[in-house]
Write a protein that holds these residues in place. Structure first.
Motif, PDB file in Angstrom:
ATOM      1  N   ILE A  96       5.909   3.969  10.881  1.00 50.16           N
ATOM      2  CA  ILE A  96       5.464   3.964   9.491  1.00 50.16           C
ATOM      3  C   ILE A  96       6.563   4.617   8.652  1.00 50.16           C
ATOM      4  N   LEU A  97       6.967   3.939   7.586  1.00 51.39           N
ATOM      5  CA  LEU A  97       8.030   4.459   6.734  1.00 51.39           C
ATOM      6  C   LEU A  97       7.593   5.747   6.044  1.00 51.39           C
ATOM      7  N   PRO A  98       8.309   6.868   6.260  1.00 52.55           N
ATOM      8  CA  PRO A  98       7.984   8.093   5.536  1.00 52.55           C
ATOM      9  C   PRO A  98       8.829   8.209   4.272  1.00 52.55           C
ATOM     10  N   GLY A  99       8.205   8.623   3.199  1.00 54.02           N
ATOM     11  CA  GLY A  99       8.914   8.907   1.960  1.00 54.02           C
ATOM     12  C   GLY A  99       8.769  10.387   1.669  1.00 54.02           C
ATOM     13  N   LEU A 100       9.878  11.123   1.683  1.00 52.29           N
ATOM     14  CA  LEU A 100       9.839  12.559   1.436  1.00 52.29           C
ATOM     15  C   LEU A 100      10.138  12.822  -0.028  1.00 52.29           C
ATOM     16  N   LEU A 101       9.195  13.432  -0.710  1.00 56.48           N
ATOM     17  CA  LEU A 101       9.327  13.718  -2.141  1.00 56.48           C
ATOM     18  C   LEU A 101       9.683  15.178  -2.341  1.00 56.48           C
ATOM     19  N   ILE A 102      10.833  15.415  -2.907  1.00 55.53           N
ATOM     20  CA  ILE A 102      11.279  16.774  -3.204  1.00 55.53           C
ATOM     21  C   ILE A 102      10.627  17.175  -4.530  1.00 55.53           C
ATOM     22  N   PRO A 103       9.914  18.310  -4.570  1.00 57.21           N
ATOM     23  CA  PRO A 103       9.141  18.666  -5.774  1.00 57.21           C
ATOM     24  C   PRO A 103       9.929  18.626  -7.076  1.00 57.21           C
ATOM     25  N   THR A 104      11.128  19.176  -7.114  1.00 56.90           N
ATOM     26  CA  THR A 104      11.876  19.194  -8.365  1.00 56.90           C
ATOM     27  C   THR A 104      12.317  17.790  -8.771  1.00 56.90           C
ATOM     28  N   THR A 105      12.636  16.968  -7.811  1.00 53.91           N
ATOM     29  CA  THR A 105      13.046  15.589  -8.098  1.00 53.91           C
ATOM     30  C   THR A 105      11.875  14.756  -8.565  1.00 53.91           C
TER      31      THR A 105
ATOM     32  N   VAL B  88       4.418  11.675  14.094  1.00 51.46           N
ATOM     33  CA  VAL B  88       3.450  10.579  14.228  1.00 51.46           C
ATOM     34  C   VAL B  88       3.906   9.367  13.425  1.00 51.46           C
ATOM     35  N   LEU B  89       4.368   9.583  12.201  1.00 50.75           N
ATOM     36  CA  LEU B  89       4.836   8.465  11.379  1.00 50.75           C
ATOM     37  C   LEU B  89       5.976   7.717  12.062  1.00 50.75           C
TER      38      LEU B  89
ATOM     39  N   GLY C  68       5.796  -1.919   7.613  1.00 46.04           N
ATOM     40  CA  GLY C  68       6.848  -2.350   6.705  1.00 46.04           C
ATOM     41  C   GLY C  68       6.349  -2.715   5.317  1.00 46.04           C
ATOM     42  N   GLU C  69       5.025  -2.805   5.164  1.00 50.99           N
ATOM     43  CA  GLU C  69       4.467  -3.159   3.858  1.00 50.99           C
ATOM     44  C   GLU C  69       3.754  -1.984   3.196  1.00 50.99           C
ATOM     45  N   TYR C  70       3.919  -0.799   3.775  1.00 50.70           N
ATOM     46  CA  TYR C  70       3.377   0.399   3.141  1.00 50.70           C
ATOM     47  C   TYR C  70       4.256   1.594   3.462  1.00 50.70           C
ATOM     48  N   LEU C  71       4.122   2.609   2.638  1.00 47.85           N
ATOM     49  CA  LEU C  71       4.953   3.796   2.728  1.00 47.85           C
ATOM     50  C   LEU C  71       4.048   5.016   2.705  1.00 47.85           C
ATOM     51  N   ALA C  72       4.335   5.982   3.551  1.00 46.99           N
ATOM     52  CA  ALA C  72       3.598   7.244   3.576  1.00 46.99           C
ATOM     53  C   ALA C  72       4.447   8.307   2.881  1.00 46.99           C
ATOM     54  N   CYS C  73       3.972   8.806   1.747  1.00 46.95           N
ATOM     55  CA  CYS C  73       4.723   9.765   0.940  1.00 46.95           C
ATOM     56  C   CYS C  73       4.168  11.170   1.120  1.00 46.95           C
ATOM     57  N   LEU C  74       5.066  12.117   1.290  1.00 46.68           N
ATOM     58  CA  LEU C  74       4.652  13.506   1.428  1.00 46.68           C
ATOM     59  C   LEU C  74       5.757  14.421   0.939  1.00 46.68           C
TER      60      LEU C  74
ATOM     61  N   HIS D  68       0.846  -1.188   0.000  1.00 47.79           N
ATOM     62  CA  HIS D  68       0.000   0.000   0.000  1.00 47.79           C
ATOM     63  C   HIS D  68       0.885   1.242   0.000  1.00 47.79           C
ATOM     64  N   TRP D  69       0.293   2.319  -0.470  1.00 48.99           N
ATOM     65  CA  TRP D  69       0.950   3.621  -0.487  1.00 48.99           C
ATOM     66  C   TRP D  69      -0.019   4.622   0.110  1.00 48.99           C
ATOM     67  N   ILE D  70       0.486   5.496   0.961  1.00 47.67           N
ATOM     68  CA  ILE D  70      -0.322   6.591   1.487  1.00 47.67           C
ATOM     69  C   ILE D  70       0.300   7.877   0.976  1.00 47.67           C
ATOM     70  N   GLY D  71      -0.481   8.652   0.258  1.00 45.44           N
ATOM     71  CA  GLY D  71      -0.029   9.945  -0.238  1.00 45.44           C
ATOM     72  C   GLY D  71      -0.655  11.035   0.605  1.00 45.44           C
ATOM     73  N   ILE D  72       0.158  11.976   1.043  1.00 44.64           N
ATOM     74  CA  ILE D  72      -0.330  13.020   1.943  1.00 44.64           C
ATOM     75  C   ILE D  72       0.072  14.380   1.407  1.00 44.64           C
ATOM     76  N   ASP D  73      -0.926  15.236   1.188  1.00 48.65           N
ATOM     77  CA  ASP D  73      -0.690  16.621   0.793  1.00 48.65           C
ATOM     78  C   ASP D  73      -0.837  17.467   2.047  1.00 48.65           C
ATOM     79  N   VAL D  74       0.245  18.108   2.446  1.00 51.75           N
ATOM     80  CA  VAL D  74       0.300  18.832   3.711  1.00 51.75           C
ATOM     81  C   VAL D  74      -0.003  20.310   3.503  1.00 51.75           C
ATOM     82  N   SER D  75      -0.871  20.846   4.333  1.00 48.21           N
ATOM     83  CA  SER D  75      -1.087  22.295   4.386  1.00 48.21           C
ATOM     84  C   SER D  75      -1.173  22.704   5.854  1.00 48.21           C
ATOM     85  N   LYS D  76      -1.294  23.975   6.092  1.00 47.83           N
ATOM     86  CA  LYS D  76      -1.277  24.491   7.464  1.00 47.83           C
ATOM     87  C   LYS D  76      -2.380  23.875   8.322  1.00 47.83           C
TER      88      LYS D  76
END
Length: 94
Positions: A79-88, A73-74, A54-60, A3-11
């Motif tokens: 819970i494995l966090p995956g940090l996505l850099i916008p330009t990358t 919290v992650l 270990g079977e899913y990743l939270a991407c933000l 599984h994948w969890i995608g998170i769009d963060v705002s204030k």
């Protein structure tokens, strides 16, 4: 990953989506950007969708201060966090 969890963060809020291993959208919700709300959602989804550590990743996208509580919290819930850099990430999709 199963599984994948995608998170769009705002204030004030987090837009959260859960995808299965085929990339099919399983669930999506908007929650308050608070430790309490994130913990409640992740615990509910863990039970409801049988998420296994270990079977899913939270991407933000790292947004500085607004994502700090989420990252804490992650880590606390192991819970494995995956940090996505916008330009990358945009180059990777091209």
């Amino acid at each position: 990953m199963k599984h994948w969890i995608g998170i769009d963060v705002s204030k004030a809020t987090l837009d959260v989506a859960l995808l299965d291993e085929r990339g099919t959208l399983t669930a999506e919700i908007k929650v308050e950007n608070t430790t309490r709300s994130v913990k409640a959602l992740l615990r509910r989804w863990t039970k409801e969708y049988t998420l296994v550590k270990g079977e899913y990743l939270a991407c933000l996208e790292p947004t500085g201060y607004y994502g700090h509580a989420l990252l804490e919290v992650l880590v606390e819930l192991e819970i494995l966090p995956g940090l996505l850099i916008p330009t990358t990430s945009s180059r990777a999709l091209a």
